[in-house]
Design a protein around this motif. Structure first.
Motif, PDB file in Angstrom:
ATOM      1  N   ASN A 176       0.854  -1.253  -0.029  1.00 36.76           N
ATOM      2  CA  ASN A 176      -0.035  -0.075  -0.004  1.00 36.76           C
ATOM      3  C   ASN A 176       0.860   1.201  -0.085  1.00 36.76           C
ATOM      4  OD1 ASN A 176      -2.622  -1.566   0.445  1.00 36.76           O
ATOM      5  ND2 ASN A 176      -1.517  -1.989   2.278  1.00 36.76           N
ATOM      6  N   GLU A 194      -3.447   7.631  -7.775  1.00 40.70           N
ATOM      7  CA  GLU A 194      -4.639   7.172  -7.414  1.00 40.70           C
ATOM      8  C   GLU A 194      -4.940   5.950  -8.361  1.00 40.70           C
ATOM      9  OE1 GLU A 194      -8.720   6.030  -7.886  1.00 40.70           O
ATOM     10  OE2 GLU A 194      -7.824   7.375  -9.549  1.00 40.70           O
ATOM     11  N   VAL A 197      -2.604   2.662  -7.859  1.00 41.27           N
ATOM     12  CA  VAL A 197      -2.656   1.930  -6.631  1.00 41.27           C
ATOM     13  C   VAL A 197      -3.926   1.311  -6.518  1.00 41.27           C
ATOM     14  CG1 VAL A 197      -2.839   2.256  -4.154  1.00 41.27           C
ATOM     15  CG2 VAL A 197      -1.108   3.659  -5.277  1.00 41.27           C
ATOM     16  N   ILE A 204      -4.567   3.600  -0.189  1.00 41.41           N
ATOM     17  CA  ILE A 204      -3.637   4.665  -0.300  1.00 41.41           C
ATOM     18  C   ILE A 204      -4.059   5.438   1.123  1.00 41.41           C
ATOM     19  CG2 ILE A 204      -3.474   7.161  -1.191  1.00 41.41           C
ATOM     20  CD1 ILE A 204      -4.362   6.215  -3.760  1.00 41.41           C
ATOM     21  N   THR A 206      -3.334   8.773   3.712  1.00 44.38           N
ATOM     22  CA  THR A 206      -2.550  10.152   3.527  1.00 44.38           C
ATOM     23  C   THR A 206      -2.862  10.919   4.898  1.00 44.38           C
ATOM     24  OG1 THR A 206      -1.907  12.263   2.477  1.00 44.38           O
ATOM     25  CG2 THR A 206      -4.353  11.175   2.170  1.00 44.38           C
ATOM     26  N   ALA A 229      -8.220   8.886  -1.519  1.00 47.52           N
ATOM     27  CA  ALA A 229      -7.574   8.262  -0.600  1.00 47.52           C
ATOM     28  C   ALA A 229      -8.507   7.498   0.283  1.00 47.52           C
ATOM     29  CB  ALA A 229      -6.696   9.205   0.557  1.00 47.52           C
TER      30      ALA A 229
END
Ligand SMILES: [Zn+2]
Length: 359
Positions: A176, A194, A197, A204, A206, A229
């Motif tokens: 990840n 984006e 992943v 994701i 953050t 995210a």
């Protein structure tokens, strides 16, 4: 082996369940294979209470040696990218020191009853091998989030192919991705990250709105609408909490209080999927009991705390057994849980998914 427990605390569909006079059956490999109730009350240990293990959903494990910096310096000077002292330190320091820091973090977490950790690794592709070398010694489920090694000063800087390529390498290895802030990346880079992943089915994470200045720069909008995210950490200054509804929000109470002077406890009342983390090991020991007590002190509802701190994988094991248990609705149950969380400590563990403790 059968363990008899006066009380058993578990979760089912996000509800905290408190089971009196529980009996837990454990197989030869130490796994829980059955839960039931006992009628004749004779305990193996007086006042035994069984609770699920903790999930610590945001830990930076590399910065143990920066303890003095965390205590004395401004947040951005320590952890801000790209010039925070943490980044200079991790680039320069001998890897044995980083290894020691990781070992310390896992050891404290293990001994205090943590069964799952979401670990953030700065300079991800360079430091993941250090983590792999030590994590097998601890029976903890580790979910690593790798941070790319390059950042921009601001989102207005030019697109950098190297950053996107590094993210591609991270996901190709099945990890990840964590970004320190969407504000440290160009908008086109965020869009590409984006896609890369999520195409792989990875997540994701953050940091969002930890300090007021990044909130005012609208890092939340970038995190939600561009980076998309899955896990947002901190959200200390977010006011419109309805925006967070469908995300996993991780709050780090002790760290938020120490670094920015407040913890957004309203999140616990307004967001379904809240998790808790201990943040930097240089700032806090990864001991979830301390976060639990901080949340109690901040007045967070005890059921919300349980829902957010306990591991929830494997709760199905409990659900499979039709046992007499009830939802915590009565005042006396909440009071019992509150006392447990104030005074509890980990004395032993059963298997990879539960802890045993005595009260
Ligand atoms: Zn963090």
């Amino acid at each position: 082996m059968i363990i008899r427990s006066r009380k058993l605390v578990t979760l089912e569909d996000d509800k905290t369940l408190l089971i009196d006079n529980a009996q837990v059956e454990i197989d030869d490999e130490g796994r829980i294979v059955g839960i039931g109730k006992i009628s004749n009350i004779r305990y193996d240990k007086r006042f035994t209470i069984l609770i699920p293990q903790f999930a610590n959903c945001h830990v930076h494990v590399l910065d143990l040696e920066l303890r003095r910096c965390f205590k004395t310096m401004y947040i951005d000077d320590v952890v801000g990218a790209p010039y925070g002292i943490k980044y200079l330190y991790i680039r320069k320091v001998d890897e044995r020191r980083l290894l020691r820091s990781i070992e310390y973090a896992l050891d404290v977490a293990y001994r205090s009853g943590t069964g799952e950790m979401w670990i953030v690794l700065e300079m991800g592709l360079h430091t993941i091998d250090l983590l792999s070398r030590v994590m097998e010694r601890f029976p903890i489920t580790v979910k690593p989030f790798l941070e790319p090694s390059k950042f921009h000063i601001g989102y207005w800087e030019n697109y950098d192919e190297d950053i996107v390529n590094e993210v591609r390498m991270i996901v190709e290895r099945g990890f990840n991705v964590e970004l320190i802030s969407p504000l440290n990346y160009n908008v086109d880079e965020l869009k590409h990250i984006e896609k890369i992943v999520h195409e792989r089915g990875l997540e994701i994470m953050t940091h969002v709105s930890e300090t007021l200045d990044v909130y005012e720069e609208d890092d939340l909008d970038l995190a939600l609408n561009v980076l998309k995210a899955d896990v947002l950490v901190h959200c200390t200054h977010v006011r419109d909490l309805s925006k967070l509804e469908n995300k996993i929000i991780v709050v780090t109470p002790r760290s938020n209080l120490a670094l920015v002077g407040k913890c957004n406890v309203e999140i616990f009342n307004n967001v379904q999927n809240v998790r808790v983390g201990t943040d930097n090991v240089g700032l806090n020991d990864p001991d979830m009991w301390c976060e639990v007590r901080t949340l109690l002190r901040l007045g967070v509802d005890v059921n919300h705390i349980c829902r957010s701190v306990f591991i929830n994988v494997g709760c199905g094991d409990f659900a499979r057994f039709q046992i007499a248990c009830y939802h915590i609705t009565y005042e006396k149950d909440s009071n019992f849980l509150r006392r447990l969380l104030w005074r509890g400590r980990t004395l032993g563990r059963i298997d990879g998914s539960r802890i045993m403790m005595f009260y």
